[in-house]
Design an enzyme around this catalytic site. Sequence first.
Site: not given
Ligand SMILES: Cc1cc2nc3c(=O)[nH]c(=O)nc-3n(C[C@H](O)[C@H](O)[C@H](O)COP(=O)(O)OP(=O)(O)OC[C@H]3O[C@@H](n4cnc5c(N)ncnc54)[C@H](O)[C@@H]3O)c2cc1C
Length: 540
Positions: A473-474
């Site tokens: 999930w990365h």
């Molecule tokens: C099941 C799982 C386990 C993980 N385990 C770990 C771990 O143990 N340690 C660690 O460091 N990382 C872990 N990760 C990874 C880490 O959480 C993510 O890399 C990080 O949160 C990514 O951040 P981001 O801001 O790129 O995206 P996200 O955290 O995915 O945030 C994106 C947000 O945008 C919202 N969004 C998307 N499209 C739209 C739209 N069109 N309109 C409005 N809102 C929207 C989504 O709903 C979401 O809330 C894990 C991830 C998952 C899913």
Amino acid sequence: MLVEAGRNLKPGEVPEDIAARYPARAQFNPNNVWPGLRVSMGRDGNNRAAATVRPYEQARILGGGSAINGIGGNRGSPDDYAEWVSTGASSWSWESVLPYFKKLETDLDFGSDRELHGDSGPIPVQRVRRSEFAGFIRDAASEFRRLGYEERDDQNGKWETGLFGTAVNLDRDGKRASTATTYLSAAVRARSNLEIRTDTRVNKLFVANGTVEGFEIVAHGRVERIVANTVVVSAGALHTPALLQRSGIGPGELLQSLGVTVRVDRRGVGRNLLEHPSIGVSAFLAPHARLGDGGTYHLQGVLRWSSGLSNTPAGDMHTAISARSGWHAVGGRIGTLFSWVNKSYSRGEVAIASSDPNVPPSVDFRLLSDKRDLERLADAFRLCGAALTAPGMAQTVLEVFPSTYSERVKKLLQLNLRNQVLTSLIAPIMDRSALVRTGVLAMAQDGTSPLAALMNDEELLNRHLTKHVGGVWHPCGTCRMGAATDPLAVTDTDGKVIGLEGLYVCDASLMPTIPCANLNFPVIMMAEKISDVLKQKLAG
Ligand SMILES: Cc1cc2nc3c(=O)[nH]c(=O)nc-3n(C[C@H](O)[C@H](O)[C@H](O)COP(=O)(O)OP(=O)(O)OC[C@H]3O[C@@H](n4cnc5c(N)ncnc54)[C@H](O)[C@@H]3O)c2cc1C
């Protein structure tokens, strides 16, 4: 205005499954993730084999992944960020990012070490103590020690290989600390210049004359146009490129084929999709080796190791040692060595399949399409298979088997009453009858070959890995930063989309290469750094 498609998550009102130290209930709760997202996973080194298509969890809740993830909190190596600089992300050296890693955290163990740690940031971090290790973790760790790996105290200390108690972002009360409740504290939410709209999806951005003009949102069927001259897209590495593409920012040919008017023709949007390719080797545990308490953190230990493959960095491999492999009664009896290639090179792609925001993007990870990833994941599989079948583990494990996140396993991991009842009926029988145990495990694993056959036959193992490889999930890299002259860069080094005024990206999409880390802390670090840049720009 902050817009989030998922539901709100407020300080003081966090549901039990999200606050819990054991995170899998939150991850596999369908209310917390994007529905209908299926991705193509593995490919062989020649891109010949058909990819396995599987459901893939991405957070859909305020706080994003930080609200449902596995709570591992680490940073990657200084070399990861030197690599970013070498790709054109010139302002992202280790020396430039370390202050932000320190700023985001309150390190409950090493906060007084000012050189590497922070003691007053929003996100608490602490390490699982060796005294808390379940029997399985203790015994697996001593197998790895026997193989020459040394015990280390701090996963976020000086970059070195060895055995660590996992660094986790849990607060002093042992509760998850997501960005939704730490950064978006009650005081921040009370600010007059912040409006948070949850359960609200952004459909598309409005772009004209080289400038962003706002975006369209939909909530409970009501569509609204929001005017804005600065927009920061943080929708994650799968949904950010999809949103840009739907808005006419992306590969011109793709957009035209779907009837989307091209506003900015940038080939890099959606390309360079990276993940950590993973595989598990698991064991049905003897009762004394189990974690016992279903609420305890399960991924207690980490082995960071080097593959030794030429031109790969030190610590390019990661094996998480888990004393529980599911929230239910059967999962509580299974320990797993879950390995991933921490510095992976295979690259995939995200492309919208339609201009309709209700249609999930098409995601092809092409994991293991780079032979170096396949070779190292095979090494990891053999290392873990050998560790779990070593004579020293004979009293700890009752049966060792290759484990996968097959569709059937994922179905069993869904949080529902049926799975709870089913597993609590079958688990005690699996304790007593080896025949039933072997049969149930084989059924769940969807016909994988036996461990011994995989350990001894390279071809068979490669086929197993190509078919069953998962991620962690990365996802990242799909709107990568770079020099303005780089035709595949999507943003400059401040996250500003090249060729447009007012539009920024700030999430895992920006990463030019994948760090040797779980991505939550690196993403928060990037958000801290980019928000400093934006504050300066908007003030000036
Ligand atoms: C099941 C799982 C386990 C993980 N385990 C770990 C771990 O143990 N340690 C660690 O460091 N990382 C872990 N990760 C990874 C880490 O959480 C993510 O890399 C990080 O949160 C990514 O951040 P981001 O801001 O790129 O995206 P996200 O955290 O995915 O945030 C994106 C947000 O945008 C919202 N969004 C998307 N499209 C739209 C739209 N069109 N309109 C409005 N809102 C929207 C989504 O709903 C979401 O809330 C894990 C991830 C998952 C899913």
